[in-house]
Scaffold this motif. Sequence first.
Motif, short mmCIF file in Angstrom:
data_model
loop_
_atom_site.label_atom_id
_atom_site.label_comp_id
_atom_site.label_asym_id
_atom_site.label_seq_id
_atom_site.Cartn_x
_atom_site.Cartn_y
_atom_site.Cartn_z
N THR A 1 0.81 -1.22 0.00
CA THR A 1 0.00 0.00 0.00
C THR A 1 0.84 1.27 0.00
N GLY A 2 2.08 1.17 0.45
CA GLY A 2 2.91 2.36 0.57
C GLY A 2 2.65 3.16 1.84
N ALA A 3 1.74 2.69 2.68
CA ALA A 3 1.38 3.43 3.89
C ALA A 3 2.54 3.43 4.89
N THR A 4 2.75 4.57 5.54
CA THR A 4 3.75 4.67 6.61
C THR A 4 3.02 4.76 7.95
N GLU A 5 3.80 4.84 9.01
CA GLU A 5 3.21 4.97 10.34
C GLU A 5 2.58 6.35 10.54
N ALA A 6 2.99 7.32 9.74
CA ALA A 6 2.43 8.67 9.85
C ALA A 6 1.09 8.73 9.13
N GLU A 7 0.09 9.23 9.77
CA GLU A 7 -1.26 9.29 9.21
C GLU A 7 -1.29 10.08 7.90
N GLY A 8 -1.81 9.44 6.85
CA GLY A 8 -1.96 10.12 5.57
C GLY A 8 -0.69 10.25 4.76
N VAL A 9 0.40 9.66 5.23
CA VAL A 9 1.69 9.76 4.52
C VAL A 9 2.04 8.40 3.92
N TYR A 10 2.30 8.39 2.63
CA TYR A 10 2.64 7.17 1.90
C TYR A 10 4.00 7.37 1.22
N ALA A 11 4.61 6.28 0.82
CA ALA A 11 5.89 6.37 0.11
C ALA A 11 6.00 5.22 -0.88
N VAL A 12 6.62 5.49 -2.03
CA VAL A 12 6.72 4.48 -3.08
C VAL A 12 8.07 4.55 -3.78
N GLY A 13 8.40 3.46 -4.46
CA GLY A 13 9.58 3.44 -5.32
C GLY A 13 10.89 3.30 -4.57
N ASP A 14 11.93 3.88 -5.14
CA ASP A 14 13.29 3.70 -4.61
C ASP A 14 13.46 4.24 -3.20
N ILE A 15 12.69 5.24 -2.82
CA ILE A 15 12.83 5.79 -1.48
C ILE A 15 12.35 4.80 -0.43
N VAL A 16 11.67 3.75 -0.86
CA VAL A 16 11.27 2.65 0.04
C VAL A 16 12.15 1.44 -0.21
N ARG A 17 12.34 1.07 -1.48
CA ARG A 17 13.05 -0.15 -1.84
C ARG A 17 14.57 -0.01 -1.85
N GLY A 18 15.07 1.22 -1.94
CA GLY A 18 16.45 1.43 -2.33
C GLY A 18 16.51 1.42 -3.86
N ALA A 19 17.67 1.73 -4.42
CA ALA A 19 17.80 1.84 -5.87
C ALA A 19 17.29 0.57 -6.54
N SER A 20 16.28 0.70 -7.40
CA SER A 20 15.65 -0.45 -8.03
C SER A 20 15.28 -0.09 -9.46
N LEU A 21 14.31 -0.81 -10.02
CA LEU A 21 13.92 -0.65 -11.41
C LEU A 21 12.73 0.29 -11.57
N VAL A 22 12.66 0.93 -12.73
CA VAL A 22 11.54 1.81 -13.05
C VAL A 22 10.22 1.06 -12.96
N VAL A 23 10.20 -0.18 -13.45
CA VAL A 23 8.95 -0.94 -13.46
C VAL A 23 8.43 -1.19 -12.04
N TRP A 24 9.32 -1.36 -11.07
CA TRP A 24 8.89 -1.52 -9.68
C TRP A 24 8.31 -0.22 -9.14
N ALA A 25 8.90 0.91 -9.52
CA ALA A 25 8.36 2.20 -9.08
C ALA A 25 6.96 2.41 -9.64
N ILE A 26 6.76 2.03 -10.91
CA ILE A 26 5.43 2.15 -11.52
C ILE A 26 4.42 1.30 -10.76
N LYS A 27 4.81 0.07 -10.46
CA LYS A 27 3.90 -0.82 -9.71
C LYS A 27 3.58 -0.24 -8.34
#
Length: 477
Positions: free
Chosen positions: A429-455
């Motif tokens: 879901t990208g949900a963080t512990e902070a209410e209403g704050v989500y995160a996606v892509g490399d800032i969560v996974r570390g350096a990865s692929l564009v296709v993973w960021a899109i997903k």
Amino acid sequence: MAKQPMLKFTSVERDMPEKRPPNLRREDFHEIYAEYADAKAREQSSRCSQCGVPYCQSHCPLHNNIPDWLRLTAEGRLQEAYEISQATNTFPEICGRICPQDRLCEGNCVIEQSGHGTVTIGSVEKYITDTAWEKGWVQPIKPAQERTQSVGIIGAGPGGLAAADVLRRQGVQVTIYDRYDRAGGLLTYGIPGFKLEKDIVTRRNDQLAQGGVTFKLNCNVGEDISFDEIRRAHDAIIIATGVYKSRDLQAPGVGVQGLVPALDFLTVSNKKSFGDDVPKFDDGSLNASGKRVVVIGGGDTAMDCVRTSVRQGAASVKCLYRRDRANMPGSQREVQNAEEEGVVFEWLSAPKGFTGDPILGVMVQKMRLGQPDVTGRQAPEVIDGADYVEDADLVIMALGFEPEDLPTLWKCPDLPVNRWGTIKADYVTGATEAEGVYAVGDIVRGASLVVWAIKDGRDCAEAILAKLGTAEVMAAE
């Protein structure tokens, strides 16, 4: 007969018109390519075995319905093929160009596994969507109903753009904040134009803007606007900044003139291709023309750097990697392309230091692979007495990327990060512990692929829509 000149082109000739045979005009090239592409798309698609267990689909992060759109392409039903392709992928023409298919769908094709050569899935995907744009099949973003709820997205890279697309189509008001002067993130400034033409990215940015997405560019969070301001302005926010901090190398000579980070080199090259005024390119600081170039690293970014250097007219280009070819993290297809273009790979070679200021050379230590660890990975070991100096006028460091210290930069010490500095968020879901704050892509996974960021962007948007929908119902009650 007309197809033969195109088939004989090297990758540099395809990218650089001045390198093509003088008797073949640019318009002839495009006409031949279009004819060839249509024939090859049908031919390759017809090779799909339509197997009962489509490993190509299961090894695609987006789980694209590859067998179905291959079958439709083989039958000449391109519009239907496009509809199926775009149903699960926000940017199929981009993935078709830059995904490492040899490690994902194509590498797991049943025909490839049986030794008969893979179906060229990426090329067909690119062709389908390019045709869709040309024929007007790509529909503009027109929400059936506008909603008052809004989402702020920090970062205009592939994850943020994918999330914006999904949210906007459902009528959510979307604002994207980005530090750069153009949207796209690494799609715009990190990946070279010979792999991903910039008008392809611009076209998608324009589609989002015309569909009602608001872009606030040249907007540096923490300086031009605070994280708290963005949070207060929206019902939810998505952090999609990517990871841009270059990994450092601790060695004698680090910091000398002519030793440059990979992203700086690629960004300047891409800015120049846009026609921007780029002093560091014009004065030669970040320009490989006429220079002996050494690139350090073995990933896809390193391959982008060596191939960009070739196109800039480098006198020579070498790539140092501390492991062997089989253990290289970058795409083997990219390595093959680079070798075709004249790049020399020095396997089992690691930098020990640098000579001169401006730089004159790289002190190289030769390596061998030791015994495998518990994961089966062999660690490189130094071979004593095998050091040498590799002459160089420009050394590009492509050692990977790390997250910036967002809690400090954004003056938000409570932002949940782990010990590596990436955001702590749910991987679905990208949900963080902070209410209403989500995160996606490399800032969560570390350096990865564009296709993973899109997903990640698509999945996060769906989770936010579900949350906003529940809140809407509760408010109505």
